[in-house]
Enzyme design. Structure first.
Site, PDB file in Angstrom:
ATOM      1  N   GLY A 217       0.800  -1.221   0.000  1.00 49.57           N
ATOM      2  CA  GLY A 217       0.000   0.000   0.000  1.00 49.57           C
ATOM      3  C   GLY A 217       0.831   1.267   0.000  1.00 49.57           C
ATOM      4  O   GLY A 217       1.971   1.289  -0.452  1.00 49.57           O
ATOM      5  N   LEU A 243      -4.566  -5.610  -3.807  1.00 44.88           N
ATOM      6  CA  LEU A 243      -3.577  -4.538  -3.864  1.00 44.88           C
ATOM      7  C   LEU A 243      -2.167  -5.045  -3.570  1.00 44.88           C
ATOM      8  O   LEU A 243      -1.908  -5.604  -2.500  1.00 44.88           O
ATOM      9  CB  LEU A 243      -3.944  -3.428  -2.871  1.00 44.88           C
ATOM     10  CG  LEU A 243      -3.012  -2.215  -2.834  1.00 44.88           C
ATOM     11  CD1 LEU A 243      -3.020  -1.491  -4.169  1.00 44.88           C
ATOM     12  CD2 LEU A 243      -3.409  -1.280  -1.696  1.00 44.88           C
ATOM     13  N   ASP A 244      -1.256  -4.852  -4.549  1.00 46.15           N
ATOM     14  CA  ASP A 244       0.167  -5.184  -4.418  1.00 46.15           C
ATOM     15  C   ASP A 244       0.412  -6.653  -4.097  1.00 46.15           C
ATOM     16  O   ASP A 244       1.430  -7.006  -3.477  1.00 46.15           O
ATOM     17  CB  ASP A 244       0.828  -4.306  -3.338  1.00 46.15           C
ATOM     18  CG  ASP A 244       0.812  -2.836  -3.711  1.00 46.15           C
ATOM     19  OD1 ASP A 244       0.875  -2.532  -4.910  1.00 46.15           O
ATOM     20  OD2 ASP A 244       0.742  -1.994  -2.796  1.00 46.15           O
ATOM     21  N   GLU A 245      -0.495  -7.536  -4.506  1.00 46.52           N
ATOM     22  CA  GLU A 245      -0.326  -8.956  -4.210  1.00 46.52           C
ATOM     23  C   GLU A 245      -0.335  -9.821  -5.475  1.00 46.52           C
ATOM     24  O   GLU A 245      -0.488 -11.038  -5.397  1.00 46.52           O
ATOM     25  CB  GLU A 245      -1.411  -9.419  -3.229  1.00 46.52           C
ATOM     26  CG  GLU A 245      -1.257  -8.796  -1.848  1.00 46.52           C
ATOM     27  CD  GLU A 245      -2.123  -9.478  -0.802  1.00 46.52           C
ATOM     28  OE1 GLU A 245      -2.735 -10.511  -1.111  1.00 46.52           O
ATOM     29  OE2 GLU A 245      -2.166  -8.976   0.343  1.00 46.52           O
TER      30      GLU A 245
END
Length: 300
Positions: A217, A243-245
């Site tokens: 994040g 998110l960001d995964e």
């Protein structure tokens, strides 16, 4: 900085005019490599490079990437693809056969910070990254002069939570207009909607200014400083709705100490971000990245 000129592009296309790639994945079983090699031999193709990997020889997934030379590949490619379909069906493969000289139509998204954009443009200008950079999209005007000086179209589309759907509708229209095949988020500081991501599966590459899965994040450098980390890093990954995964393509790190405050961490981090994103994009363009669930196999 000068763009990749016509003479450079001509040399590249002449050099790789008859160079192709087969990239595939399927359930692992005996005979896959033999079948593909025999197929290429029957079509008078010579294998130049071959990489393979099995996640589990007993019950896993098999991944294969082959570069080959084949006389008159451009003319033969449609018939080669048709001829390969029975092999693909027999082994239940996900596969593609492409010409190396056919450049990927690419769009770059950027916000205010230009360092990742500049790295990509430098690599493109030098021929280290071979892509057809069709346009740059931004929610700010800051990078317009850099982009337009290279003859690349620049589009300013304001984006915020309140107008996100409207902005993405305009973006998707442009992406369709240019037949974009790859989207690069070069520090584009906006969260994409589920609809946008779903329209571009495994075709959006992001750079996150942290060594994921740490500090997912916003404001990762501030949080890293508060935590007193001794290493900072950057991660390039495919974008998913988590998110960001998304599947990680490339990462790198740099050692830091208690002497380094947030601004210094950001300065060090920018250098890592640039190189990590450029490598990830280069490997994607060369079909060296195969997605396996939420992981990747990278034939570097």
């Amino acid at each position: 900085m000068k763009p990749l000129n016509k003479e450079q592009l001509k040399k590249f296309r002449n050099k790789y005019e008859n160079r192709g790639r087969i990239v595939l994945k399927c359930a692992d079983r005996p005979g896959i490599v033999a079948a593909v090699s025999k197929f290429l031999f029957q079509h008078k193709a010579n294998i130049i490079e071959s990489s393979q990997y099995s996640s589990d020889p007993e019950s896993g997934t098999f991944f294969l990437r082959i570069e080959f030379e084949c006389p008159d590949l451009n003319g033969k490619l449609p018939s080669i693809r048709d001829a390969f379909k029975p092999i693909g069906s027999e082994y239940n493969m996900e596969w593609k056969i492409v010409r190396v000289a056919e450049l990927t139509k690419t769009a770059i998204f950027v916000s205010k910070e230009p360092h990742c954009l500049l790295e990509l443009l430098w690599a493109w200008q030098s021929g280290d990254i071979m892509a057809d950079i069709c346009l740059v999209l931004s929610n700010h005007e800051d990078c317009r002069d850099i982009v337009e000086s290279l003859g690349i179209p620049f589009y300013h589309i304001p984006a915020a939570k309140e107008i996100r759907q409207e902005a993405e509708a305009r973006q998707l229209h442009l992406l369709n207009e240019y037949s974009i095949e790859l989207i690069i988020l070069a520090r584009y500081m906006q969260i994409l909607t589920e609809e946008f991501v779903a329209a571009n599966p495994n075709r959006i590459i992001n750079i996150h200014h942290s060594f994921l899965p740490a500090f997912i994040g916003a404001r990762p450098y501030e949080r890293a400083h508060q935590r007193g980390v001794k290493l900072i890093g950057a991660t390039s990954h495919y974008v998913t709705n988590e998110l960001d995964e998304g599947p990680i393509i490339e990462q790198d790190i740099e050692r830091v100490s208690h002497h380094d405050h947030v601004d210094e961490l950001k300065r060090i981090g920018r250098s890592i971000e640039r190189s990590v994103l450029a490598r990830a994009v280069k490997w994607h363009l060369e079909d060296r990245v195969l997605v396996d669930g939420n992981k990747t196999v990278v034939f570097s």
